[in-house]
Design a protein around this motif. Structure first.
Motif, PDB file in Angstrom:
ATOM      1  N   PHE A 109       0.934  -1.322  -0.033  1.00  0.00           N
ATOM      2  CA  PHE A 109       0.067   0.106  -0.033  1.00  0.00           C
ATOM      3  C   PHE A 109       0.793   1.189   0.128  1.00  0.00           C
ATOM      4  O   PHE A 109       0.434   2.282  -0.752  1.00  0.00           O
ATOM      5  N   VAL A 110       2.140   1.097   0.684  1.00  0.00           N
ATOM      6  CA  VAL A 110       2.760   2.206   0.707  1.00  0.00           C
ATOM      7  C   VAL A 110       3.299   2.700  -0.740  1.00  0.00           C
ATOM      8  O   VAL A 110       3.460   3.764  -1.068  1.00  0.00           O
ATOM      9  N   TYR A 111       3.748   1.358  -1.469  1.00  0.00           N
ATOM     10  CA  TYR A 111       4.296   1.723  -2.696  1.00  0.00           C
ATOM     11  C   TYR A 111       3.143   2.442  -3.571  1.00  0.00           C
ATOM     12  O   TYR A 111       3.706   3.376  -4.492  1.00  0.00           O
ATOM     13  N   PHE A 112       2.067   1.785  -3.599  1.00  0.00           N
ATOM     14  CA  PHE A 112       1.026   2.347  -4.415  1.00  0.00           C
ATOM     15  C   PHE A 112       0.520   3.882  -4.036  1.00  0.00           C
ATOM     16  O   PHE A 112       0.185   4.478  -5.139  1.00  0.00           O
ATOM     17  N   SER A 113       0.819   4.117  -2.781  1.00  0.00           N
ATOM     18  CA  SER A 113       0.585   5.455  -2.264  1.00  0.00           C
ATOM     19  C   SER A 113       1.581   6.445  -2.789  1.00  0.00           C
ATOM     20  O   SER A 113       1.188   7.418  -3.498  1.00  0.00           O
ATOM     21  N   ALA A 114       2.716   5.913  -2.808  1.00  0.00           N
ATOM     22  CA  ALA A 114       4.009   6.895  -3.549  1.00  0.00           C
ATOM     23  C   ALA A 114       3.807   6.930  -5.051  1.00  0.00           C
ATOM     24  O   ALA A 114       4.003   7.955  -5.479  1.00  0.00           O
ATOM     25  N   GLU A 115       3.358   5.972  -5.405  1.00  0.00           N
ATOM     26  CA  GLU A 115       3.271   5.849  -7.151  1.00  0.00           C
ATOM     27  C   GLU A 115       2.285   6.662  -7.515  1.00  0.00           C
ATOM     28  O   GLU A 115       2.271   7.541  -8.315  1.00  0.00           O
ATOM     29  N   SER A 116       1.013   6.897  -6.592  1.00  0.00           N
ATOM     30  CA  SER A 116      -0.137   7.840  -6.742  1.00  0.00           C
ATOM     31  C   SER A 116       0.384   9.146  -6.658  1.00  0.00           C
ATOM     32  O   SER A 116      -0.046  10.081  -7.512  1.00  0.00           O
ATOM     33  N   PHE A 117       1.005   9.488  -5.675  1.00  0.00           N
ATOM     34  CA  PHE A 117       1.397  10.826  -5.429  1.00  0.00           C
ATOM     35  C   PHE A 117       2.324  11.373  -6.294  1.00  0.00           C
ATOM     36  O   PHE A 117       2.200  12.509  -6.890  1.00  0.00           O
TER      37      PHE A 117
ATOM     38  N   SER B  66       2.259  10.662  -9.524  1.00  0.00           N
ATOM     39  CA  SER B  66       1.776  10.574 -10.803  1.00  0.00           C
ATOM     40  C   SER B  66       0.725  11.821 -10.860  1.00  0.00           C
ATOM     41  O   SER B  66      -0.178  11.933 -11.616  1.00  0.00           O
ATOM     42  N   GLY B  67       0.532  12.384  -9.544  1.00  0.00           N
ATOM     43  CA  GLY B  67      -0.302  13.337  -9.307  1.00  0.00           C
ATOM     44  C   GLY B  67      -1.649  13.217  -8.918  1.00  0.00           C
ATOM     45  O   GLY B  67      -2.557  14.186  -8.620  1.00  0.00           O
ATOM     46  N   ASN B  68      -2.004  11.866  -8.561  1.00  0.00           N
ATOM     47  CA  ASN B  68      -3.278  11.598  -8.189  1.00  0.00           C
ATOM     48  C   ASN B  68      -3.509  11.733  -6.551  1.00  0.00           C
ATOM     49  O   ASN B  68      -3.180  10.602  -5.893  1.00  0.00           O
ATOM     50  N   ILE B  69      -3.729  12.705  -5.944  1.00  0.00           N
ATOM     51  CA  ILE B  69      -3.643  12.890  -4.786  1.00  0.00           C
ATOM     52  C   ILE B  69      -4.433  12.174  -3.771  1.00  0.00           C
ATOM     53  O   ILE B  69      -4.461  11.554  -2.868  1.00  0.00           O
TER      54      ILE B  69
ATOM     55  N   GLY C  97     -24.071   8.956 -13.270  1.00  0.00           N
ATOM     56  CA  GLY C  97     -23.754   8.258 -14.086  1.00  0.00           C
ATOM     57  C   GLY C  97     -23.580   8.817 -15.548  1.00  0.00           C
ATOM     58  O   GLY C  97     -23.674   8.110 -16.728  1.00  0.00           O
ATOM     59  N   GLU C  98     -23.486  10.103 -15.550  1.00  0.00           N
ATOM     60  CA  GLU C  98     -23.315  10.880 -16.829  1.00  0.00           C
ATOM     61  C   GLU C  98     -21.935  10.854 -17.730  1.00  0.00           C
ATOM     62  O   GLU C  98     -21.005  10.049 -17.052  1.00  0.00           O
ATOM     63  N   GLU C  99     -21.511  11.515 -18.349  1.00  0.00           N
ATOM     64  CA  GLU C  99     -20.156  11.267 -19.013  1.00  0.00           C
ATOM     65  C   GLU C  99     -19.097  11.822 -18.202  1.00  0.00           C
ATOM     66  O   GLU C  99     -19.199  12.731 -17.610  1.00  0.00           O
ATOM     67  N   ILE C 100     -17.977  11.126 -18.184  1.00  0.00           N
ATOM     68  CA  ILE C 100     -16.875  11.564 -17.369  1.00  0.00           C
ATOM     69  C   ILE C 100     -15.898  12.750 -18.039  1.00  0.00           C
ATOM     70  O   ILE C 100     -15.644  12.410 -19.068  1.00  0.00           O
ATOM     71  N   GLY C 101     -15.632  13.366 -17.183  1.00  0.00           N
ATOM     72  CA  GLY C 101     -14.752  14.618 -17.770  1.00  0.00           C
ATOM     73  C   GLY C 101     -13.414  14.127 -17.130  1.00  0.00           C
ATOM     74  O   GLY C 101     -13.048  13.148 -16.965  1.00  0.00           O
ATOM     75  N   GLY C 102     -12.333  15.151 -17.424  1.00  0.00           N
ATOM     76  CA  GLY C 102     -10.973  14.866 -17.136  1.00  0.00           C
ATOM     77  C   GLY C 102     -10.619  14.722 -15.758  1.00  0.00           C
ATOM     78  O   GLY C 102      -9.696  14.134 -15.554  1.00  0.00           O
ATOM     79  N   GLU C 103     -11.531  15.030 -14.911  1.00  0.00           N
ATOM     80  CA  GLU C 103     -11.113  14.714 -13.330  1.00  0.00           C
ATOM     81  C   GLU C 103     -11.378  13.267 -12.826  1.00  0.00           C
ATOM     82  O   GLU C 103     -11.040  12.798 -11.901  1.00  0.00           O
ATOM     83  N   GLY C 104     -12.086  12.599 -13.866  1.00  0.00           N
ATOM     84  CA  GLY C 104     -12.354  11.120 -13.492  1.00  0.00           C
ATOM     85  C   GLY C 104     -13.361  10.741 -12.673  1.00  0.00           C
ATOM     86  O   GLY C 104     -14.248  11.481 -12.334  1.00  0.00           O
ATOM     87  N   ILE C 105     -13.467   9.437 -12.230  1.00  0.00           N
ATOM     88  CA  ILE C 105     -14.447   9.141 -11.397  1.00  0.00           C
ATOM     89  C   ILE C 105     -14.065   8.991  -9.993  1.00  0.00           C
ATOM     90  O   ILE C 105     -13.107   8.282  -9.578  1.00  0.00           O
ATOM     91  N   VAL C 106     -14.722   9.429  -8.762  1.00  0.00           N
ATOM     92  CA  VAL C 106     -14.706   9.688  -7.465  1.00  0.00           C
ATOM     93  C   VAL C 106     -16.016   9.244  -6.921  1.00  0.00           C
ATOM     94  O   VAL C 106     -16.814  10.135  -6.981  1.00  0.00           O
TER      95      VAL C 106
ATOM     96  N   LEU D  33      -7.455   7.671 -17.527  1.00  0.00           N
ATOM     97  CA  LEU D  33      -8.685   7.510 -16.702  1.00  0.00           C
ATOM     98  C   LEU D  33      -8.419   7.377 -15.214  1.00  0.00           C
ATOM     99  O   LEU D  33      -7.408   6.422 -15.127  1.00  0.00           O
ATOM    100  N   THR D  34      -8.891   7.854 -14.170  1.00  0.00           N
ATOM    101  CA  THR D  34      -8.884   7.595 -12.967  1.00  0.00           C
ATOM    102  C   THR D  34     -10.273   7.204 -12.399  1.00  0.00           C
ATOM    103  O   THR D  34     -11.229   7.885 -12.673  1.00  0.00           O
ATOM    104  N   CYS D  35     -10.404   5.806 -11.691  1.00  0.00           N
ATOM    105  CA  CYS D  35     -11.502   5.592 -11.348  1.00  0.00           C
ATOM    106  C   CYS D  35     -11.543   4.935  -9.958  1.00  0.00           C
ATOM    107  O   CYS D  35     -10.833   4.097  -9.828  1.00  0.00           O
ATOM    108  N   SER D  36     -11.835   5.594  -8.844  1.00  0.00           N
ATOM    109  CA  SER D  36     -12.085   5.323  -7.474  1.00  0.00           C
ATOM    110  C   SER D  36     -13.159   5.155  -6.723  1.00  0.00           C
ATOM    111  O   SER D  36     -13.976   6.034  -6.889  1.00  0.00           O
TER     112      SER D  36
END
Length: 224
Positions: free
Chosen positions: A41-49, A51-54, A115-124, A142-145
């Motif tokens: 989880f620490v690795y994926f956290s660092a990878e996300s930070f 890549s700019g996915n805060i 559930g409409e069209e996804i913009g540049g900010e992705g799905i949260v 695409l980001t989907c969380s």
């Protein structure tokens, strides 16, 4: 480079676990298996930070700390709910400071939830659909969380021989609808998740490379 460092660290830890108590190697007096999960989880956290996915980085960091705190009693007086709430506040604060031009807005959340069209900010926390209609398609992401996403490439035209689509899925599902004339090559890293696609041995005109990561989720490729 980051994967190389992580791989070497895992090999060194594996050697330590096997050889502890021999050749002067000290014995590990901690529960190793939760530590491996925490490291993931620490690795994926660092990878996300990186890549700019805060938001996704904070999610992985919170999970890592909750597991570490419950296993090793790092801060026994702090509950998991307090850690989660503090992580959410920290995420919002950093988002305001680091990315003032991409602040979350209520209309974005309600659009995703409906559930409409996804913009540049992705799905949260929601669901949505994206249509890639580029005439010179070479790259998209695409980001989907904590949600589900569908992406249609049937009207996209790849510029050159190949294109790249980066996808980050965490606690969610994403489905890609790809033209049958394309070959899909997955380079997606998976942790407690997977990527599935139907094999198609027919000759392909273009190649779509998938990059990114899937954690506690699923990525599916469907040819149309």
């Amino acid at each position: 480079m980051r994967k190389t460092i992580l791989g070497l660290a895992c090999l060194l830890l594996a050697a330590w676990v096997l050889l502890q108590g021999n050749f002067g190697i000290p014995v590990i007096h901690i529960n190793v298996w939760p530590l491996l999960v925490i490291m993931g989880f620490v690795y994926f956290s660092a990878e996300s930070f990186y890549s700019g996915n805060i938001p996704l980085g904070f999610i992985f960091a919170i999970i890592a700390f909750i597991i570490a705190n419950s296993t090793y009693d790092l801060l026994p007086n702090i509950s998991a709910s307090a850690v989660s709430f503090a992580g959410i506040l920290a995420c919002i604060g950093v988002n305001f400071l680091v990315k003032p031009s991409k602040k979350w807005k209520l209309r974005h959340f309600s659009k995703h939830f409906s559930g409409e069209e996804i913009g540049g900010e992705g799905i949260v926390f929601g669901s949505g659909t994206r249509y890639v209609n580029k005439d010179n398609f070479s790259y998209d992401e695409l980001t989907c969380s904590f949600g589900s996403a569908k992406v249609y490439f049937d009207n996209a035209k790849i510029a050159g021989d190949s294109a790249t689509f980066k996808v980050e899925v965490a606690f969610g599902n994403a489905t890609l609808f790809v033209p049958s004339s394309w070959q899909v090559v997955s380079k997606v890293a998976c942790a407690f998740g997977g990527v599935s696609q139907v094999r198609d041995t027919s000759e392909k005109e273009k190649t779509l490379y998938l990059e990114g990561s899937v954690a506690f989720g699923h990525l599916k490729v469907i040819y149309i």
